[in-house]
Write an enzyme that holds these catalytic residues in place. Sequence first.
Site, PDB file in Angstrom:
ATOM      1  CG  HIS A 116      -1.809  -1.174   1.305  1.00 42.39           C
ATOM      2  ND1 HIS A 116      -2.969  -1.266   0.573  1.00 42.39           N
ATOM      3  CD2 HIS A 116      -1.717  -2.333   1.992  1.00 42.39           C
ATOM      4  CE1 HIS A 116      -3.555  -2.416   0.819  1.00 42.39           C
ATOM      5  NE2 HIS A 116      -2.806  -3.096   1.678  1.00 42.39           N
ATOM      6  N   GLY A 143      10.245 -21.230   8.730  1.00 41.11           N
ATOM      7  CA  GLY A 143       8.926 -20.898   9.234  1.00 41.11           C
ATOM      8  C   GLY A 143       8.820 -19.493   9.791  1.00 41.11           C
TER       9      GLY A 143
END
Length: 192
Positions: A116, A143
Amino acid sequence: MEMSDEKKKMLNGELFHGYEPQLLKEFKYAKTLCYKFNNTRPSRFIKRVKILKKLFKSIKGFIIIEPPFYCDLGYNIEIGDCFYANTGCVLLDCGKITIGDHVMLGPNVHIYASTHPADPDLRKQFYNWSKPVSIGNNVWIGGGSIICPGVKVGDNTVIGAGSIVTKDISPNVLAVGNPCKVKKEFDSKILK
């Protein structure tokens, strides 16, 4: 159907408005396929692969993605051969996401090709950017790692668990941290 101006802007990496009819329809289609994928029985491996083939632009070969999995559109995702993603994978693909051969993602790895604007007035109007992400061959991403928009990860690289990758990472390295930095270079002769 002719491509909308906002979709053209999205695909060109320009500022675009994601809440226009064509893109909303495409987001909904992808979310529906993700829902179907995430709600298949574990024994229905072939059904899962068929859903992914409908969702992604291309899959080169063998693929396993453990549910739950989420993406924005699917058609901006290209997956190489022998791909594995553990549970909680998120691929935000308003921009192109290219993943090479023999790539492994640990649980809760997120790859963002969407972002954004910093300008709060533009954000209030729901504007977005897209910046492509590229993951090379033989990459392992630990992870909880996040790959940010516009990043390239080189071949034979390991990204340590919990890393936030904000800049390109060269080939043949171990990189770790927030922000992710190279900690060790691998001998390319050993890797061959």
